[in-house]
Scaffold this motif. Sequence first.
Motif, PDB file in Angstrom:
ATOM      1  N   TYR A 377      43.250  52.297  27.265  1.00  0.00           N
ATOM      2  CA  TYR A 377      42.219  51.474  26.306  1.00  0.00           C
ATOM      3  C   TYR A 377      41.142  51.870  26.900  1.00  0.00           C
ATOM      4  CZ  TYR A 377      46.278  50.754  23.778  1.00  0.00           C
ATOM      5  OH  TYR A 377      48.173  50.968  22.786  1.00  0.00           O
ATOM      6  N   PRO A 378      40.381  50.870  25.634  1.00  0.00           N
ATOM      7  CA  PRO A 378      38.576  50.384  26.252  1.00  0.00           C
ATOM      8  C   PRO A 378      39.127  48.818  27.358  1.00  0.00           C
ATOM      9  CG  PRO A 378      38.940  49.764  24.350  1.00  0.00           C
ATOM     10  CD  PRO A 378      40.329  50.809  24.471  1.00  0.00           C
ATOM     11  N   ASP A 379      38.045  48.829  28.288  1.00  0.00           N
ATOM     12  CA  ASP A 379      37.941  47.194  29.170  1.00  0.00           C
ATOM     13  C   ASP A 379      37.372  46.396  28.168  1.00  0.00           C
ATOM     14  OD1 ASP A 379      37.415  44.994  30.620  1.00  0.00           O
ATOM     15  OD2 ASP A 379      36.146  46.600  31.908  1.00  0.00           O
ATOM     16  N   LEU A 380      38.727  45.034  27.329  1.00  0.00           N
ATOM     17  CA  LEU A 380      38.613  44.519  26.776  1.00  0.00           C
ATOM     18  C   LEU A 380      36.980  43.219  27.065  1.00  0.00           C
ATOM     19  CD1 LEU A 380      42.283  43.946  25.678  1.00  0.00           C
ATOM     20  CD2 LEU A 380      40.211  45.445  25.335  1.00  0.00           C
ATOM     21  N   ARG A 381      36.849  43.369  28.262  1.00  0.00           N
ATOM     22  CA  ARG A 381      35.471  42.050  28.815  1.00  0.00           C
ATOM     23  C   ARG A 381      34.408  42.904  28.242  1.00  0.00           C
ATOM     24  NH1 ARG A 381      37.583  42.133  34.866  1.00  0.00           N
ATOM     25  NH2 ARG A 381      37.231  44.265  34.486  1.00  0.00           N
ATOM     26  N   SER A 382      34.261  43.987  27.934  1.00  0.00           N
ATOM     27  CA  SER A 382      32.499  44.881  27.274  1.00  0.00           C
ATOM     28  C   SER A 382      33.029  44.820  25.811  1.00  0.00           C
ATOM     29  CB  SER A 382      32.095  45.537  28.799  1.00  0.00           C
ATOM     30  OG  SER A 382      33.597  46.778  28.378  1.00  0.00           O
ATOM     31  N   ALA A 463      44.122  51.804  32.813  1.00  0.00           N
ATOM     32  CA  ALA A 463      42.577  52.505  33.514  1.00  0.00           C
ATOM     33  C   ALA A 463      41.022  51.703  33.287  1.00  0.00           C
ATOM     34  CB  ALA A 463      42.913  53.524  32.335  1.00  0.00           C
ATOM     35  N   ARG A 464      41.739  50.309  33.158  1.00  0.00           N
ATOM     36  CA  ARG A 464      40.005  49.513  32.527  1.00  0.00           C
ATOM     37  C   ARG A 464      39.819  49.567  34.180  1.00  0.00           C
ATOM     38  NH1 ARG A 464      43.087  44.839  29.343  1.00  0.00           N
ATOM     39  NH2 ARG A 464      45.153  46.067  30.933  1.00  0.00           N
ATOM     40  N   GLY A 465      38.176  48.792  33.878  1.00  0.00           N
ATOM     41  CA  GLY A 465      37.889  48.786  35.356  1.00  0.00           C
ATOM     42  C   GLY A 465      37.698  47.630  35.540  1.00  0.00           C
ATOM     43  N   ALA A 466      37.016  47.244  36.883  1.00  0.00           N
ATOM     44  CA  ALA A 466      37.616  45.303  37.142  1.00  0.00           C
ATOM     45  C   ALA A 466      36.595  45.079  37.741  1.00  0.00           C
ATOM     46  CB  ALA A 466      37.968  46.198  38.990  1.00  0.00           C
ATOM     47  N   ARG A 467      35.651  45.680  37.106  1.00  0.00           N
ATOM     48  CA  ARG A 467      34.203  44.543  37.471  1.00  0.00           C
ATOM     49  C   ARG A 467      34.083  43.140  36.702  1.00  0.00           C
ATOM     50  NH1 ARG A 467      31.063  45.073  32.891  1.00  0.00           N
ATOM     51  NH2 ARG A 467      31.583  46.737  30.978  1.00  0.00           N
ATOM     52  N   PRO A 468      33.728  41.982  37.454  1.00  0.00           N
ATOM     53  CA  PRO A 468      33.963  40.848  36.845  1.00  0.00           C
ATOM     54  C   PRO A 468      33.026  40.429  35.466  1.00  0.00           C
ATOM     55  CG  PRO A 468      32.363  41.026  38.473  1.00  0.00           C
ATOM     56  CD  PRO A 468      33.532  41.996  38.285  1.00  0.00           C
ATOM     57  N   PRO A 469      32.956  39.919  34.472  1.00  0.00           N
ATOM     58  CA  PRO A 469      32.104  39.275  33.733  1.00  0.00           C
ATOM     59  C   PRO A 469      30.956  38.722  34.465  1.00  0.00           C
ATOM     60  CG  PRO A 469      33.844  37.818  33.010  1.00  0.00           C
ATOM     61  CD  PRO A 469      34.454  39.199  34.368  1.00  0.00           C
ATOM     62  N   GLY A 470      29.518  39.602  33.855  1.00  0.00           N
ATOM     63  CA  GLY A 470      28.030  38.311  34.467  1.00  0.00           C
ATOM     64  C   GLY A 470      27.743  37.249  33.766  1.00  0.00           C
ATOM     65  N   ARG A 471      26.629  36.947  34.471  1.00  0.00           N
ATOM     66  CA  ARG A 471      25.694  35.538  33.506  1.00  0.00           C
ATOM     67  C   ARG A 471      26.755  34.655  33.258  1.00  0.00           C
ATOM     68  NH1 ARG A 471      22.884  38.385  28.395  1.00  0.00           N
ATOM     69  NH2 ARG A 471      21.888  35.890  28.486  1.00  0.00           N
ATOM     70  N   LEU A 472      27.505  34.814  34.557  1.00  0.00           N
ATOM     71  CA  LEU A 472      28.291  33.146  34.370  1.00  0.00           C
ATOM     72  C   LEU A 472      27.515  31.612  34.979  1.00  0.00           C
ATOM     73  CD1 LEU A 472      31.726  35.095  34.452  1.00  0.00           C
ATOM     74  CD2 LEU A 472      31.311  34.476  32.930  1.00  0.00           C
ATOM     75  N   ALA A 473      26.418  32.625  35.743  1.00  0.00           N
ATOM     76  CA  ALA A 473      26.285  31.134  36.223  1.00  0.00           C
ATOM     77  C   ALA A 473      25.046  30.147  34.756  1.00  0.00           C
ATOM     78  CB  ALA A 473      24.985  31.631  37.716  1.00  0.00           C
ATOM     79  N   ALA A 540      39.856  30.632  32.112  1.00  0.00           N
ATOM     80  CA  ALA A 540      39.815  32.136  31.606  1.00  0.00           C
ATOM     81  C   ALA A 540      39.629  32.476  30.626  1.00  0.00           C
ATOM     82  CB  ALA A 540      40.862  32.694  32.304  1.00  0.00           C
ATOM     83  N   THR A 541      39.834  31.247  28.878  1.00  0.00           N
ATOM     84  CA  THR A 541      40.193  31.948  27.776  1.00  0.00           C
ATOM     85  C   THR A 541      38.346  31.202  27.416  1.00  0.00           C
ATOM     86  OG1 THR A 541      42.530  31.383  27.465  1.00  0.00           O
ATOM     87  CG2 THR A 541      40.874  30.870  25.695  1.00  0.00           C
ATOM     88  N   VAL A 542      37.899  29.969  28.134  1.00  0.00           N
ATOM     89  CA  VAL A 542      36.398  29.581  27.949  1.00  0.00           C
ATOM     90  C   VAL A 542      34.953  31.002  28.578  1.00  0.00           C
ATOM     91  CG1 VAL A 542      35.125  27.807  28.815  1.00  0.00           C
ATOM     92  CG2 VAL A 542      36.975  27.182  28.650  1.00  0.00           C
ATOM     93  N   LEU A 543      35.520  31.410  29.947  1.00  0.00           N
ATOM     94  CA  LEU A 543      35.240  32.067  30.208  1.00  0.00           C
ATOM     95  C   LEU A 543      34.667  33.984  29.297  1.00  0.00           C
ATOM     96  CD1 LEU A 543      34.843  32.333  34.142  1.00  0.00           C
ATOM     97  CD2 LEU A 543      33.555  31.412  32.774  1.00  0.00           C
ATOM     98  N   THR A 544      35.649  34.193  28.722  1.00  0.00           N
ATOM     99  CA  THR A 544      35.765  35.496  27.716  1.00  0.00           C
ATOM    100  C   THR A 544      35.325  34.649  26.909  1.00  0.00           C
ATOM    101  OG1 THR A 544      37.896  35.868  28.976  1.00  0.00           O
ATOM    102  CG2 THR A 544      37.336  36.758  26.506  1.00  0.00           C
ATOM    103  N   ALA A 545      34.957  33.607  25.942  1.00  0.00           N
ATOM    104  CA  ALA A 545      34.562  33.191  24.250  1.00  0.00           C
ATOM    105  C   ALA A 545      32.868  33.155  25.115  1.00  0.00           C
ATOM    106  CB  ALA A 545      34.981  31.753  24.202  1.00  0.00           C
ATOM    107  N   TYR A 546      32.708  32.534  26.304  1.00  0.00           N
ATOM    108  CA  TYR A 546      31.180  32.328  26.603  1.00  0.00           C
ATOM    109  C   TYR A 546      30.741  33.836  26.789  1.00  0.00           C
ATOM    110  CZ  TYR A 546      26.590  30.652  29.147  1.00  0.00           C
ATOM    111  OH  TYR A 546      25.667  30.597  29.337  1.00  0.00           O
ATOM    112  N   GLU A 547      31.345  34.916  27.621  1.00  0.00           N
ATOM    113  CA  GLU A 547      30.675  35.641  27.930  1.00  0.00           C
ATOM    114  C   GLU A 547      30.222  36.430  26.412  1.00  0.00           C
ATOM    115  OE1 GLU A 547      31.217  39.912  30.002  1.00  0.00           O
ATOM    116  OE2 GLU A 547      33.250  39.329  28.938  1.00  0.00           O
TER     117      GLU A 547
END
Length: 555
Positions: A377-382, A463-473, A540-547
């Motif tokens: 599946y695609p990386d659900l973070r991106s 198989a999804r990537g492990a890179r963290p979401p960006g621009r969280l600062a 986790a939920t807030v950061l996902t929604a914010y990204e």
Amino acid sequence: MTRHPSETIRLSAEWAAYGDALGFMTELADAERVRYRSGAEYVSATSSWRRKVGGYSGTTFELPAGTYSDDTQLRLATARAIRADGSFDVAAFAKVELTAWSNYALGAGISSKEAAANLARTSATWYSNFFGGKRSAYVKSGGNGAAMRVQPHVWAARDLSKYDEILLDVFRNSICTHGHPRGFVGACFHALSLAFAMRTGSPASLLELAKQAEVLRGLPLLIERDRDIRILWLDAWQKASNRSFTDGVNDAVDEIVQYLDKLSALDGNSLDVAYPDALDLLAAKADQSRGSGTVTAVLAAFASSVADVSDPKRALLVLANALGSDTDSIASMAGAIVGASTTVECSDTIQDISYIRESALRLAKVSAGEKAQSFRYPDLRSWKPERTAIDVVGLIDDALYLNGLGRLEKLASKESKETGNETLGWFRTEFGQTILARSRSEKKVLSPNFSSANANSSNGQDARGARPPGRLADLFTKSEPQVLSRKNQSEVDDGGVSLNELLKRIIADNFDPETVGRALLQQVKEGNGDFVERGVALTATVLTAYEARLKRTSR
């Protein structure tokens, strides 16, 4: 009867699909409509037939012999979401499979369609899909749309006697779309019925089914021990339902026990004699109970218990021709149980039989702990689903894709029809499933980042990537005051609020840092021992929604 477990799983999957294909021809039809669809009032085998696709204002299509409905479609989707190690990727099932399925669904119920549509929203997740509308609402969704698709969790189980592990995955799957106890308890009861047949080689008797129903009274304790469900879903469900989870489960179990008690008067009769009476006793043709998750699960289990498993086709024909009942789901669920109890092969035509077998045998490998492939599946973070179902089919480099699941091949040999600016036609996925999908005449161009890269990841790992979401600062940069701000009014009323409600407040407050911080600290002030887990879940939920908000505003 001795046979390899993989044969049990394969036959269960094939007869489940066959029951679905038979019952789909007669679903919600009287004799006249069955004659119009198939040319005969009585269905005796799978054959090509006509059906209007897309509701009352839809288009009539000639469906090939063995065409299956949403029951088997979602069963295959569930199977894909079970990874090589046996774990269930519920997030991918909810956000990728269900939102894609909303495009190609055949014969789907209102609640399932509403649930899938809502999951296309950024804020909706598998544990927070509390949709509500004029036609349906999450906490009122007690149909069999969950029960009909959960068999793969049983097929993939390493130990069929360990009910807890099976029931947790069945429950996670169910609450993606169904929030009424009839929906998720009915699914759990069907899973236990199937597990018994697979473990013993024969369907459960009414006495054994009653014992299995009592097992489900332990569901509240099981859910309480599961941190994700307890923290992320349980409180929100109890507030939305205005009752305790224990009471809801016990009410649904009481229904099942009462149904089984009524059916005990028919025990010992042949299926031909007993089944019409069973439908009457459970009011299975009445609008208010036809398609109920508990009614359907009980009928499928009862029919299997009195069926002659040496003649599965004859048994499923009885169920498929019981006009006025939910023919496809009952026949499909009974087919899974009877199929797990027979050695008889299905010789009639079933659409995508090669893929159905391939899917079943992969789950057999998972069950045995052997090396198997995981669907990638695609990386659900991106990645995000399309908000509109018709846009799920789009273009990448001039090639057709089903967003999140991979490439599509247009089947030129099958008919397609255009209505306005839409096209409805047959496609084959790169993993071997046939779908009747909708698309725009001028198809939307999908981003390559939003498509599935490869359906054949063989390492068995995620198989999804492990890179963290960006621009969280940026979250902690003081924002301008917002019109929707609730800071002042929420300073004293955050206690006891569910995590989902807190997330809504934070989004409405435009992710104001003070609101985020107060919500996190409130988890300690509430005095619950699980404040760390609740804080992590909220973060986790807030950061996902914010990204997701950042991605939308940056386009």
